[in-house]
Motif scaffolding. Structure first.
Motif, PDB file in Angstrom:
ATOM      1  N   ILE A 199     -25.544  67.265  87.737  1.00 17.12           N
ATOM      2  CA  ILE A 199     -24.691  68.412  87.452  1.00 17.12           C
ATOM      3  C   ILE A 199     -23.865  68.778  88.678  1.00 17.12           C
ATOM      4  O   ILE A 199     -24.380  68.900  89.781  1.00 17.12           O
ATOM      5  N   ILE A 200     -22.543  68.909  88.510  1.00 18.12           N
ATOM      6  CA  ILE A 200     -21.637  69.200  89.625  1.00 18.12           C
ATOM      7  C   ILE A 200     -20.998  70.555  89.376  1.00 18.12           C
ATOM      8  O   ILE A 200     -20.244  70.746  88.432  1.00 18.12           O
ATOM      9  N   ASP A 201     -21.315  71.521  90.229  1.00 21.48           N
ATOM     10  CA  ASP A 201     -20.762  72.855  90.123  1.00 21.48           C
ATOM     11  C   ASP A 201     -20.182  73.212  91.493  1.00 21.48           C
ATOM     12  O   ASP A 201     -20.913  73.625  92.388  1.00 21.48           O
ATOM     13  N   PRO A 202     -18.865  73.036  91.694  1.00 18.60           N
ATOM     14  CA  PRO A 202     -18.283  73.257  93.017  1.00 18.60           C
ATOM     15  C   PRO A 202     -18.557  74.642  93.588  1.00 18.60           C
ATOM     16  O   PRO A 202     -18.659  74.808  94.793  1.00 18.60           O
ATOM     17  N   ALA A 203     -18.693  75.634  92.721  1.00 20.65           N
ATOM     18  CA  ALA A 203     -18.931  76.986  93.213  1.00 20.65           C
ATOM     19  C   ALA A 203     -20.378  77.188  93.638  1.00 20.65           C
ATOM     20  O   ALA A 203     -20.678  78.063  94.447  1.00 20.65           O
ATOM     21  N   ASN A 204     -21.288  76.387  93.082  1.00 18.11           N
ATOM     22  CA  ASN A 204     -22.713  76.510  93.404  1.00 18.11           C
ATOM     23  C   ASN A 204     -23.286  75.106  93.613  1.00 18.11           C
ATOM     24  O   ASN A 204     -23.945  74.559  92.725  1.00 18.11           O
ATOM     25  N   PRO A 205     -23.019  74.496  94.772  1.00 19.45           N
ATOM     26  CA  PRO A 205     -23.389  73.098  94.966  1.00 19.45           C
ATOM     27  C   PRO A 205     -24.874  72.854  95.188  1.00 19.45           C
ATOM     28  O   PRO A 205     -25.311  71.716  95.243  1.00 19.45           O
ATOM     29  N   GLY A 206     -25.679  73.904  95.305  1.00 24.07           N
ATOM     30  CA  GLY A 206     -27.111  73.712  95.512  1.00 24.07           C
ATOM     31  C   GLY A 206     -27.806  73.253  94.245  1.00 24.07           C
ATOM     32  O   GLY A 206     -27.218  73.188  93.167  1.00 24.07           O
ATOM     33  N   ASN A 207     -29.098  72.945  94.363  1.00 18.50           N
ATOM     34  CA  ASN A 207     -29.876  72.506  93.208  1.00 18.50           C
ATOM     35  C   ASN A 207     -30.389  73.716  92.429  1.00 18.50           C
ATOM     36  O   ASN A 207     -31.028  74.596  92.999  1.00 18.50           O
ATOM     37  N   PRO A 208     -30.150  73.784  91.117  1.00 19.97           N
ATOM     38  CA  PRO A 208     -30.568  74.937  90.311  1.00 19.97           C
ATOM     39  C   PRO A 208     -32.082  74.986  90.147  1.00 19.97           C
ATOM     40  O   PRO A 208     -32.758  73.961  90.143  1.00 19.97           O
ATOM     41  N   CYS A 209     -32.611  76.188  89.986  1.00 21.25           N
ATOM     42  CA  CYS A 209     -34.063  76.374  89.904  1.00 21.25           C
ATOM     43  C   CYS A 209     -34.438  77.213  88.698  1.00 21.25           C
ATOM     44  O   CYS A 209     -33.626  77.951  88.136  1.00 21.25           O
ATOM     45  N   GLY A 210     -35.693  77.105  88.309  1.00 18.73           N
ATOM     46  CA  GLY A 210     -36.276  77.925  87.256  1.00 18.73           C
ATOM     47  C   GLY A 210     -37.759  78.085  87.535  1.00 18.73           C
ATOM     48  O   GLY A 210     -38.224  77.776  88.635  1.00 18.73           O
ATOM     49  N   THR A 211     -38.508  78.572  86.538  1.00 21.56           N
ATOM     50  CA  THR A 211     -39.951  78.694  86.705  1.00 21.56           C
ATOM     51  C   THR A 211     -40.662  77.980  85.561  1.00 21.56           C
ATOM     52  O   THR A 211     -40.166  77.925  84.430  1.00 21.56           O
ATOM     53  N   ILE A 212     -41.814  77.436  85.857  1.00 21.21           N
ATOM     54  CA  ILE A 212     -42.599  76.739  84.840  1.00 21.21           C
ATOM     55  C   ILE A 212     -43.202  77.760  83.887  1.00 21.21           C
ATOM     56  O   ILE A 212     -43.924  78.670  84.307  1.00 21.21           O
ATOM     57  N   THR A 213     -42.892  77.619  82.600  1.00 12.95           N
ATOM     58  CA  THR A 213     -43.430  78.533  81.593  1.00 12.95           C
ATOM     59  C   THR A 213     -44.497  77.872  80.728  1.00 12.95           C
ATOM     60  O   THR A 213     -45.173  78.551  79.957  1.00 12.95           O
ATOM     61  N   SER A 214     -44.645  76.571  80.806  1.00 11.46           N
ATOM     62  CA  SER A 214     -45.739  75.864  80.148  1.00 11.46           C
ATOM     63  C   SER A 214     -45.929  74.527  80.848  1.00 11.46           C
ATOM     64  O   SER A 214     -44.960  73.808  81.086  1.00 11.46           O
ATOM     65  N   VAL A 215     -47.186  74.205  81.168  1.00 14.18           N
ATOM     66  CA  VAL A 215     -47.439  72.919  81.817  1.00 14.18           C
ATOM     67  C   VAL A 215     -47.604  71.809  80.784  1.00 14.18           C
ATOM     68  O   VAL A 215     -47.632  70.633  81.150  1.00 14.18           O
ATOM     69  N   SER A 216     -47.675  72.180  79.506  1.00 15.86           N
ATOM     70  CA  SER A 216     -47.821  71.173  78.455  1.00 15.86           C
ATOM     71  C   SER A 216     -47.354  71.774  77.136  1.00 15.86           C
ATOM     72  O   SER A 216     -48.158  72.281  76.343  1.00 15.86           O
ATOM     73  N   ASP A 217     -46.059  71.727  76.904  1.00 15.38           N
ATOM     74  CA  ASP A 217     -45.455  72.353  75.733  1.00 15.38           C
ATOM     75  C   ASP A 217     -45.711  71.497  74.493  1.00 15.38           C
ATOM     76  O   ASP A 217     -45.199  70.374  74.395  1.00 15.38           O
ATOM     77  N   PRO A 218     -46.467  72.005  73.512  1.00 18.41           N
ATOM     78  CA  PRO A 218     -46.768  71.198  72.331  1.00 18.41           C
ATOM     79  C   PRO A 218     -45.530  70.874  71.504  1.00 18.41           C
ATOM     80  O   PRO A 218     -45.501  69.884  70.764  1.00 18.41           O
ATOM     81  N   ASN A 219     -44.488  71.700  71.614  1.00 18.15           N
ATOM     82  CA  ASN A 219     -43.273  71.454  70.854  1.00 18.15           C
ATOM     83  C   ASN A 219     -42.420  70.331  71.429  1.00 18.15           C
ATOM     84  O   ASN A 219     -41.478  69.871  70.790  1.00 18.15           O
ATOM     85  N   LYS A 220     -42.754  69.928  72.640  1.00 18.35           N
ATOM     86  CA  LYS A 220     -41.995  68.851  73.293  1.00 18.35           C
ATOM     87  C   LYS A 220     -42.960  67.791  73.831  1.00 18.35           C
ATOM     88  O   LYS A 220     -42.921  67.411  74.984  1.00 18.35           O
ATOM     89  N   ARG A 221     -43.890  67.363  72.981  1.00 17.10           N
ATOM     90  CA  ARG A 221     -44.764  66.225  73.275  1.00 17.10           C
ATOM     91  C   ARG A 221     -45.644  66.423  74.504  1.00 17.10           C
ATOM     92  O   ARG A 221     -46.067  65.478  75.140  1.00 17.10           O
ATOM     93  N   GLY A 222     -45.902  67.670  74.877  1.00 18.32           N
ATOM     94  CA  GLY A 222     -46.769  67.929  76.025  1.00 18.32           C
ATOM     95  C   GLY A 222     -46.055  67.915  77.358  1.00 18.32           C
ATOM     96  O   GLY A 222     -46.704  67.906  78.418  1.00 18.32           O
ATOM     97  N   MET A 223     -44.713  67.905  77.342  1.00 20.15           N
ATOM     98  CA  MET A 223     -43.963  67.941  78.597  1.00 20.15           C
ATOM     99  C   MET A 223     -44.029  69.320  79.229  1.00 20.15           C
ATOM    100  O   MET A 223     -44.407  70.316  78.595  1.00 20.15           O
ATOM    101  N   VAL A 224     -43.661  69.390  80.504  1.00 19.63           N
ATOM    102  CA  VAL A 224     -43.641  70.662  81.224  1.00 19.63           C
ATOM    103  C   VAL A 224     -42.340  71.390  80.883  1.00 19.63           C
ATOM    104  O   VAL A 224     -41.254  70.811  80.944  1.00 19.63           O
TER     105      VAL A 224
END
Length: 429
Positions: free
Chosen positions: A342-367
């Protein structure tokens, strides 16, 4: 990919993936790297890095000496680094004397500064400076000052005589021999050997090819592999994840398995496209969405450092400080960031979030990560834990996100690192 050449599958489609069989060893490696004292003896082949921390600068210098001089012992490298770190005052004194200064060099094998001067009086003066500063120096009597060498070299670079035209700007200085040096193809060197003026020597031009090392952006970077770069194959592109070594030493670049590049050659860079290697294995089943590109490019293969692309950092990268040894190491509520295309010239850093599930059953157990919705092309990019100390730990490979790009409710999912293949040791910086 075969079990003898690299990673071995930990699962088959539809089966339950098992954790890495080398968790204990991987944990020990990470802990050792993080707690090793700054003064520890360097090891041949390890990376030399300036981390910006004063406590490890001398150790980084010693490592650089060891890497550059294979015959140097670890103790000699450490001694050379210690002496060289005190040379600033000496060099300040040397450049104050251009009328007698013929150049200088540092010999790491003897941990001594070698200083060329044009007069006996200058030799005595530099010897006294050496004693006063406590810096070991050996003097050498020469004919030409360094200023004279520079003048002669520049005259050859810009001149119109036969030698200057043949040199085509390939002119340098050898302070050890007190000579201007001209690099020519062997045939021209032989033809002009009898016309070379005093103070000039000819050497055979290096016939090896060279590429510019470019790292202007995620999209145009080919000097080293790092998480977050754009990687390409015929008909598509994705993002680079993390690098790792197999049990036989083969280097791998990991990305998403659904990138559909199995048996295809992948590359980096746009100014100078550089082949990485071929994707030899891919899994997209259960919580695993991973593809392994065997690194065959000689430059990339020889590198041993784990990096994350960071646009505003020195060299456009920061080190990978660790890698999650098991699923239990990845915790809900932690802050994680994504290194992807992802290229965002105004915000060139790496985007962040928070883990809300370590094993989401709706997405095959992915984080699942809340607070950031990744974008098309981010697949395969590296998700990493950002700790309060500034350390960055590899956690997984980006797989999918909400439809669109940064659309509500801003969720992304990644395939957790420990689940892919056994026998992998993730590279750290």
């Amino acid at each position: 990919m075969t079990p003898h050449s690299g990673p071995t599958r930990t699962m088959k489609p539809g089966s339950v993936p098992r954790l890495l069989g080398t968790v204990g060893a991987a944990t020990l490696l990470v802990c050792t790297l993080l707690v090793a004292p700054a003064g520890a003896a360097p090891a041949a082949g390890a990376a030399a890095r300036d981390t910006g921390r004063a406590a490890v600068v001398t150790a980084a210098m010693a490592q650089a000496y060891l890497n550059a001089h294979p015959g140097l012992s670890a103790d000699a490298a450490a001694r050379a680094a210690e002496v060289q770190s005190h040379g600033e005052a000496l060099k300040t004194e040397l450049v104050k004397r251009p009328e007698t200064f013929g150049g200088a060099w540092f010999d790491p094998f003897s941990a001594t500064y070698q200083v060329a001067v044009t007069t006996t009086a200058a030799e005595r003066e530099i010897t006294k400076v050496s004693r006063d500063l406590g810096v070991p120096v050996r003097t050498h009597r020469v004919t030409r000052t360094y200023a004279e060498l520079e003048q002669r070299a520049e005259a050859l670079r810009t001149g119109s005589d036969q030698l200057s035209r043949a040199a085509a700007g390939l002119v340098g200085i050898d302070v050890e021999t007190n000579q201007v040096v001209v690099a020519l193809p062997q045939r021209q060197r032989d033809a002009l050997a009898g016309t070379v003026p005093a103070g000039v020597t000819l050497v055979t031009a290096d016939a090896r090819s060279f590429d510019l090392d470019v790292c202007n952006s995620r999209n145009d970077c080919n000097d080293s592999l790092r998480s977050g770069l754009v990687i390409r194959r015929s008909g598509g592109s994705c993002s680079a994840g993390f690098t790792a070594r197999g049990s036989t030493g083969v280097r791998w670049l990991l990305t998403s398995g659904h990138c559909a590049g199995l048996n295809a050659a992948w590359s980096t860079g746009t100014t100078t496209p550089t082949t990485i290697g071929t994707m030899t294995d891919a899994i997209d089943s259960g919580r695993v969405d991973a593809g392994a590109i065997q690194v065959t490019n000689a430059t990339y293969r020889a590198d041993t450092v784990g990096r994350i692309y960071m646009h505003n950092a020195a060299g456009r990268s920061v080190p990978v400080n660790g890698a999650a040894p098991s699923m239990g190491f990845i915790l809900q509520g932690e802050t994680v960031c994504l290194a992807a295309r992802i290229i965002d010239p105004a915000n060139p850093g790496n985007p962040c979030g928070t883990i809300t599930s370590v094993s989401d059953p709706n997405k095959r157990g992915m984080v699942r990560v809340g607070g950031y919705d990744a974008c098309p092309g981010d697949s395969g990019g590296g998700w990493y834990w950002l700790s309060s100390s500034g350390s960055r730990w590899a956690y997984g490979l980006h797989s999918r996100s909400e439809s669109g790009c940064n659309a509500a409710p801003n969720n992304s999912w990644f395939s957790p690192l420990p689940s892919f293949w056994t026998g992998l040791t993730y590279e750290l910086g």
